[in-house]
Design a protein around this motif. Structure first.
Motif, PDB file in Angstrom:
ATOM      1  N   ALA A  23      -8.878  12.317  12.856  1.00 58.21           N
ATOM      2  CA  ALA A  23      -7.973  11.393  13.293  1.00 58.21           C
ATOM      3  C   ALA A  23      -7.049  11.563  13.723  1.00 58.21           C
ATOM      4  O   ALA A  23      -6.243  11.095  15.048  1.00 58.21           O
ATOM      5  N   ALA A  24      -7.350  12.856  13.607  1.00 63.49           N
ATOM      6  CA  ALA A  24      -5.924  14.009  14.649  1.00 63.49           C
ATOM      7  C   ALA A  24      -5.452  13.976  15.965  1.00 63.49           C
ATOM      8  O   ALA A  24      -4.863  14.148  16.616  1.00 63.49           O
ATOM      9  N   LYS A  25      -6.756  13.512  16.599  1.00 63.21           N
ATOM     10  CA  LYS A  25      -7.056  13.651  17.819  1.00 63.21           C
ATOM     11  C   LYS A  25      -7.176  12.437  18.179  1.00 63.21           C
ATOM     12  O   LYS A  25      -7.600  12.412  20.023  1.00 63.21           O
ATOM     13  N   ALA A  26      -7.151  11.423  17.405  1.00 66.23           N
ATOM     14  CA  ALA A  26      -7.521  10.028  17.808  1.00 66.23           C
ATOM     15  C   ALA A  26      -6.208   9.273  18.237  1.00 66.23           C
ATOM     16  O   ALA A  26      -5.785   9.507  17.805  1.00 66.23           O
ATOM     17  N   ASP A  27      -6.544   8.241  19.485  1.00 65.78           N
ATOM     18  CA  ASP A  27      -5.332   7.282  19.736  1.00 65.78           C
ATOM     19  C   ASP A  27      -5.705   5.862  18.356  1.00 65.78           C
ATOM     20  O   ASP A  27      -5.003   5.392  19.121  1.00 65.78           O
ATOM     21  N   MET A  28      -6.946   6.434  18.578  1.00 66.11           N
ATOM     22  CA  MET A  28      -7.035   4.746  17.628  1.00 66.11           C
ATOM     23  C   MET A  28      -8.502   4.588  16.799  1.00 66.11           C
ATOM     24  O   MET A  28      -9.219   5.659  17.009  1.00 66.11           O
ATOM     25  N   VAL A  29      -7.872   4.378  15.728  1.00 68.24           N
ATOM     26  CA  VAL A  29      -9.478   4.757  14.528  1.00 68.24           C
ATOM     27  C   VAL A  29      -9.529   2.972  14.161  1.00 68.24           C
ATOM     28  O   VAL A  29      -8.203   2.253  13.799  1.00 68.24           O
ATOM     29  N   ILE A  30      -9.897   2.541  13.831  1.00 71.05           N
ATOM     30  CA  ILE A  30     -10.887   1.279  13.953  1.00 71.05           C
ATOM     31  C   ILE A  30     -12.463   1.470  12.520  1.00 71.05           C
ATOM     32  O   ILE A  30     -12.852   2.250  12.280  1.00 71.05           O
ATOM     33  N   ARG A  31     -11.388   0.663  11.119  1.00 71.36           N
ATOM     34  CA  ARG A  31     -12.290   0.505  10.370  1.00 71.36           C
ATOM     35  C   ARG A  31     -13.183  -1.208  11.111  1.00 71.36           C
ATOM     36  O   ARG A  31     -12.256  -2.149  11.629  1.00 71.36           O
ATOM     37  N   SER A  32     -14.591  -1.363  10.675  1.00 72.85           N
ATOM     38  CA  SER A  32     -15.424  -2.455  11.509  1.00 72.85           C
ATOM     39  C   SER A  32     -16.390  -3.128  10.315  1.00 72.85           C
ATOM     40  O   SER A  32     -16.776  -3.872  10.840  1.00 72.85           O
ATOM     41  N   GLN A  33     -16.456  -2.816   9.231  1.00 71.29           N
ATOM     42  CA  GLN A  33     -17.230  -3.220   8.101  1.00 71.29           C
ATOM     43  C   GLN A  33     -16.927  -2.781   6.963  1.00 71.29           C
ATOM     44  O   GLN A  33     -15.695  -1.974   6.352  1.00 71.29           O
ATOM     45  N   GLY A  34     -16.987  -3.610   6.284  1.00 68.28           N
ATOM     46  CA  GLY A  34     -16.329  -3.092   4.391  1.00 68.28           C
ATOM     47  C   GLY A  34     -15.397  -3.272   4.546  1.00 68.28           C
ATOM     48  O   GLY A  34     -14.895  -4.401   5.112  1.00 68.28           O
ATOM     49  N   GLY A  35     -14.802  -3.516   3.097  1.00 63.24           N
ATOM     50  CA  GLY A  35     -13.289  -4.308   2.413  1.00 63.24           C
ATOM     51  C   GLY A  35     -12.713  -3.151   1.243  1.00 63.24           C
ATOM     52  O   GLY A  35     -13.379  -1.812   2.082  1.00 63.24           O
ATOM     53  N   ASN A  36     -12.461  -2.992   0.533  1.00 64.16           N
ATOM     54  CA  ASN A  36     -12.110  -2.631  -0.330  1.00 64.16           C
ATOM     55  C   ASN A  36     -12.954  -1.911  -1.109  1.00 64.16           C
ATOM     56  O   ASN A  36     -12.433  -1.914  -2.995  1.00 64.16           O
ATOM     57  N   ASN A  37     -14.224  -2.178  -0.821  1.00 62.75           N
ATOM     58  CA  ASN A  37     -15.011  -2.012  -1.889  1.00 62.75           C
ATOM     59  C   ASN A  37     -15.811  -0.350  -1.443  1.00 62.75           C
ATOM     60  O   ASN A  37     -15.682   0.838  -2.749  1.00 62.75           O
ATOM     61  N   ALA A  38     -14.970   0.394  -0.248  1.00 71.20           N
ATOM     62  CA  ALA A  38     -14.543   2.097  -0.042  1.00 71.20           C
ATOM     63  C   ALA A  38     -13.693   2.285  -0.675  1.00 71.20           C
ATOM     64  O   ALA A  38     -12.459   1.545  -1.154  1.00 71.20           O
ATOM     65  N   GLY A  39     -13.544   3.954  -0.609  1.00 66.64           N
ATOM     66  CA  GLY A  39     -12.695   4.615  -1.174  1.00 66.64           C
ATOM     67  C   GLY A  39     -12.616   5.731  -0.207  1.00 66.64           C
ATOM     68  O   GLY A  39     -13.687   6.433   0.052  1.00 66.64           O
ATOM     69  N   HIS A  40     -11.215   6.356   0.015  1.00 64.58           N
ATOM     70  CA  HIS A  40     -11.421   7.027   1.060  1.00 64.58           C
ATOM     71  C   HIS A  40     -10.499   7.976   0.307  1.00 64.58           C
ATOM     72  O   HIS A  40      -9.230   7.080   0.347  1.00 64.58           O
ATOM     73  N   THR A  41     -10.163   9.307   0.240  1.00 63.60           N
ATOM     74  CA  THR A  41      -9.177  10.192   0.033  1.00 63.60           C
ATOM     75  C   THR A  41      -9.351  11.214   0.562  1.00 63.60           C
ATOM     76  O   THR A  41     -10.577  11.805   1.858  1.00 63.60           O
ATOM     77  N   VAL A  42      -8.020  11.828   1.857  1.00 61.87           N
ATOM     78  CA  VAL A  42      -8.035  12.247   2.222  1.00 61.87           C
ATOM     79  C   VAL A  42      -6.497  13.892   1.297  1.00 61.87           C
ATOM     80  O   VAL A  42      -5.236  12.780   0.961  1.00 61.87           O
ATOM     81  N   ILE A  43      -6.690  14.890   1.505  1.00 61.88           N
ATOM     82  CA  ILE A  43      -5.702  15.351   0.676  1.00 61.88           C
ATOM     83  C   ILE A  43      -5.032  16.529   2.078  1.00 61.88           C
ATOM     84  O   ILE A  43      -5.449  17.029   3.084  1.00 61.88           O
ATOM     85  N   THR A  44      -4.001  15.865   1.874  1.00 59.76           N
ATOM     86  CA  THR A  44      -2.703  16.464   2.483  1.00 59.76           C
ATOM     87  C   THR A  44      -1.700  17.594   2.216  1.00 59.76           C
ATOM     88  O   THR A  44      -1.776  17.876   0.944  1.00 59.76           O
ATOM     89  N   VAL A  71     -14.525  -6.250   9.245  1.00 59.52           N
ATOM     90  CA  VAL A  71     -14.560  -6.109   8.033  1.00 59.52           C
ATOM     91  C   VAL A  71     -14.044  -7.510   7.229  1.00 59.52           C
ATOM     92  O   VAL A  71     -13.589  -8.224   7.590  1.00 59.52           O
ATOM     93  N   VAL A  72     -13.841  -7.273   5.410  1.00 63.70           N
ATOM     94  CA  VAL A  72     -13.799  -8.207   4.504  1.00 63.70           C
ATOM     95  C   VAL A  72     -12.150  -7.486   4.187  1.00 63.70           C
ATOM     96  O   VAL A  72     -12.383  -6.660   3.279  1.00 63.70           O
ATOM     97  N   VAL A  73     -10.828  -8.314   4.566  1.00 64.98           N
ATOM     98  CA  VAL A  73      -9.724  -7.719   4.205  1.00 64.98           C
ATOM     99  C   VAL A  73      -8.655  -8.684   2.769  1.00 64.98           C
ATOM    100  O   VAL A  73      -9.110 -10.309   2.912  1.00 64.98           O
ATOM    101  N   ASP A  74      -8.725  -7.938   1.472  1.00 63.68           N
ATOM    102  CA  ASP A  74      -7.860  -9.200   0.532  1.00 63.68           C
ATOM    103  C   ASP A  74      -7.269  -8.507   1.018  1.00 63.68           C
ATOM    104  O   ASP A  74      -6.361  -7.785   0.855  1.00 63.68           O
ATOM    105  N   PRO A  75      -5.999  -9.629   0.974  1.00 60.43           N
ATOM    106  CA  PRO A  75      -5.267  -9.599   1.666  1.00 60.43           C
ATOM    107  C   PRO A  75      -3.652  -8.927   0.374  1.00 60.43           C
ATOM    108  O   PRO A  75      -3.283  -8.199   0.577  1.00 60.43           O
ATOM    109  N   ILE A  76      -4.295  -8.995  -0.589  1.00 58.06           N
ATOM    110  CA  ILE A  76      -3.851  -8.209  -2.089  1.00 58.06           C
ATOM    111  C   ILE A  76      -3.648  -7.082  -2.328  1.00 58.06           C
ATOM    112  O   ILE A  76      -2.288  -6.451  -2.339  1.00 58.06           O
ATOM    113  N   VAL A  77      -5.168  -6.791  -1.578  1.00 63.48           N
ATOM    114  CA  VAL A  77      -4.933  -5.476  -2.046  1.00 63.48           C
ATOM    115  C   VAL A  77      -4.628  -4.524   0.275  1.00 63.48           C
ATOM    116  O   VAL A  77      -3.621  -3.321  -0.818  1.00 63.48           O
ATOM    117  N   LEU A  78      -4.574  -4.972   0.184  1.00 64.64           N
ATOM    118  CA  LEU A  78      -4.014  -4.571   2.107  1.00 64.64           C
ATOM    119  C   LEU A  78      -2.245  -4.574   1.533  1.00 64.64           C
ATOM    120  O   LEU A  78      -1.491  -3.537   2.342  1.00 64.64           O
TER     121      LEU A  78
END
Ligand code: IMP
Ligand code: MG
Length: 384
Positions: A23-44, A71-78
């Motif tokens: 993503a550091a070199k990306a102009d665009m990042v797209i999520r295309s499936q799943g929802g808030n069943n996913a969990g990504h951790t980024v340590i900066t 993607v399926v979006v839970d607006p409360i979570v977003l």
């Protein structure tokens, strides 16, 4: 350049870290499936960030972050994730949510839980986030798209129908639960509509423009191959296609535009939830691997005398097959500070080379620890 990134196993391979690197070199990042069943951790440098819906590129101020139509979006979570970013001084001004993305509605997590409970011992081990029921409604054509939030009259009519004619009868008659009041739901969703309005767009022209500009586009996968609705261990899978094909239908990117597909794998395999896992080690070695990461490579499965180099489609055959292993020596050295190929112990390099031979694909990035900078890179340019 367009890169698709997918999880190669059952999720939790550490995709978040690779996504963050790209993503550091990306102009665009797209999520295309799943929802808030996913969990990504980024340590900066600023600490740990946990994302469920938000594309990880959100930490880079110039990156456009798209929550795609698949993607399926839970607006409360977003809204919660947006609020959390703001608390830490990050304004998600480059976030766009496809108006075609379906919503996880109030009732979906409840139905997820009720359906799981009614399966008893055969439960799937879902995350109870309502993902399966939301996708099911999309396919049944009784789902709500996030763009529907902008159409009050439409929402009113459709909520009245779906809640009163479809959801409440099942809820009350089958499960003995309390019915939903669609009018109060309508008022509730009107507040989400207001707060999310600035992000909801037709992402099709936005994505096509980026393609026309030859932008660096990263399709950020959630979940993983073995959880794919078609190719995973059905029914112990998630309700979307986390494999590369799903990234295309979930974003609107044509297959002819994809330059590279990257799979992320852990040196050992683990899974959460339920379902057959032939190479699961429930013994002491398993405990040790979980603790220290010793290696054993499972190269195939034997079932009724036949050797298979891929997971079997028949779930009960897959459950009862015998994993075939190739054992290699561990390197028993700390590799957390390695940054280039030559920094790695010889046995570790031999291991990577062997895996690369087995999967018939080059291995370009090797994660050596949880931190953002803990990678061994092998020279190939992934984004210019
Ligand atoms: P669901 O996606 O909540 O319906 O869960 C279906 C299966 O997918 C369960 O086995 C979950 O544990 C698994 N699952 C869903 N999302 C993830 C993920 O992001 N990482 C790992 N497992 C997941
Ligand atoms: Mg995860």
């Amino acid at each position: 350049m367009v890169i698709i990134l997918v999880g190669g196993q059952w999720g939790d391979e550490g995709k978040g870290k690779v996504i963050d690197y790209l993503a550091a070199k990306a102009d665009m990042v797209i999520r295309s499936q799943g929802g808030n069943n996913a969990g990504h951790t980024v340590i900066t440098e600023d600490g740990e960030f946990k994302f469920q819906l938000m594309p990880s590129g959100i930490l880079y101020p110039d990156c456009t972050c798209v929550i795609g139509n698949g993607v399926v979006v839970d607006p409360i979570v977003l809204l919660k994730e947006i609020a959390q970013l703001r608390e830490r001084g990050i304004e998600p001004k480059n976030l766009v949510v496809s108006e075609r993305a379906h919503m996880v509605m109030r009732y979906h997590p409840l139905f997820d839980q009720l359906e799981e409970e009614s399966r008893g011992d055969d439960r799937l081990g879902t995350t109870w986030r309502g993902i399966g029921p939301a996708y099911a409604d999309k396919v049944r054509r009784i789902g709500f798209r996030i763009g529907d939030l902008q159409k009050e009259a439409f929402m009113r009519k459709k909520l009245a129908f779906v809640v009163d004619q479809v959801k409440n009868p099942i809820l009350t008659k089958l499960y003995g639960g309390e019915p939903y009041d669609w009018e109060s739901m309508l008022a509730e969703y009107a507040t989400y509509a207001k707060q999310l309005d600035q992000y909801i767009k037709d992402t099709f022209p936005i994505v096509q423009d980026a393609l026309d500009r030859n932008a660096n586009i990263l399709l950020e996968g959630a979940q993983a191959t073995m959880l794919d609705l078609d190719f995973g261990t059905y029914p112990y899978v998630t309700s979307s296609n986390p494999t590369a094909g799903g990234a295309l239908t979930g974003s609107g990117i044509p297959p002819t535009k994809v330059d590279l597909t990257i799979g992320v794998f852990k040196a050992y395999t683990s899974r959460v939830g339920y379902g057959p896992f032939p190479s699961e080690l429930t013994n002491e070695i398993g405990d040790q691997i979980r603790e220290r990461g010793h290696e054993l490579i499972c190269t195939g499965y034997r079932f009724r005398g036949t050797l298979y180099d891929h997971p079997l489609a028949n779930i009960s055959h897959y459950k009862h097959c015998e994993p075939v292993y190739e054992e290699i020596e561990g390197w028993q050295k700390e590799i957390g500070s390695a940054r280039c190929w030559d920094d790695l112990p010889q046995r570790c390099r031999d291991y990577v080379v062997r895996i690369s031979e087995l999967i018939k694909a080059p291995i370009e990035l090797i994660g050596t620890g949880p931190r953002r900078d803990q990678f061994v890179t092998r020279g190939r340019k992934l984004f210019n």
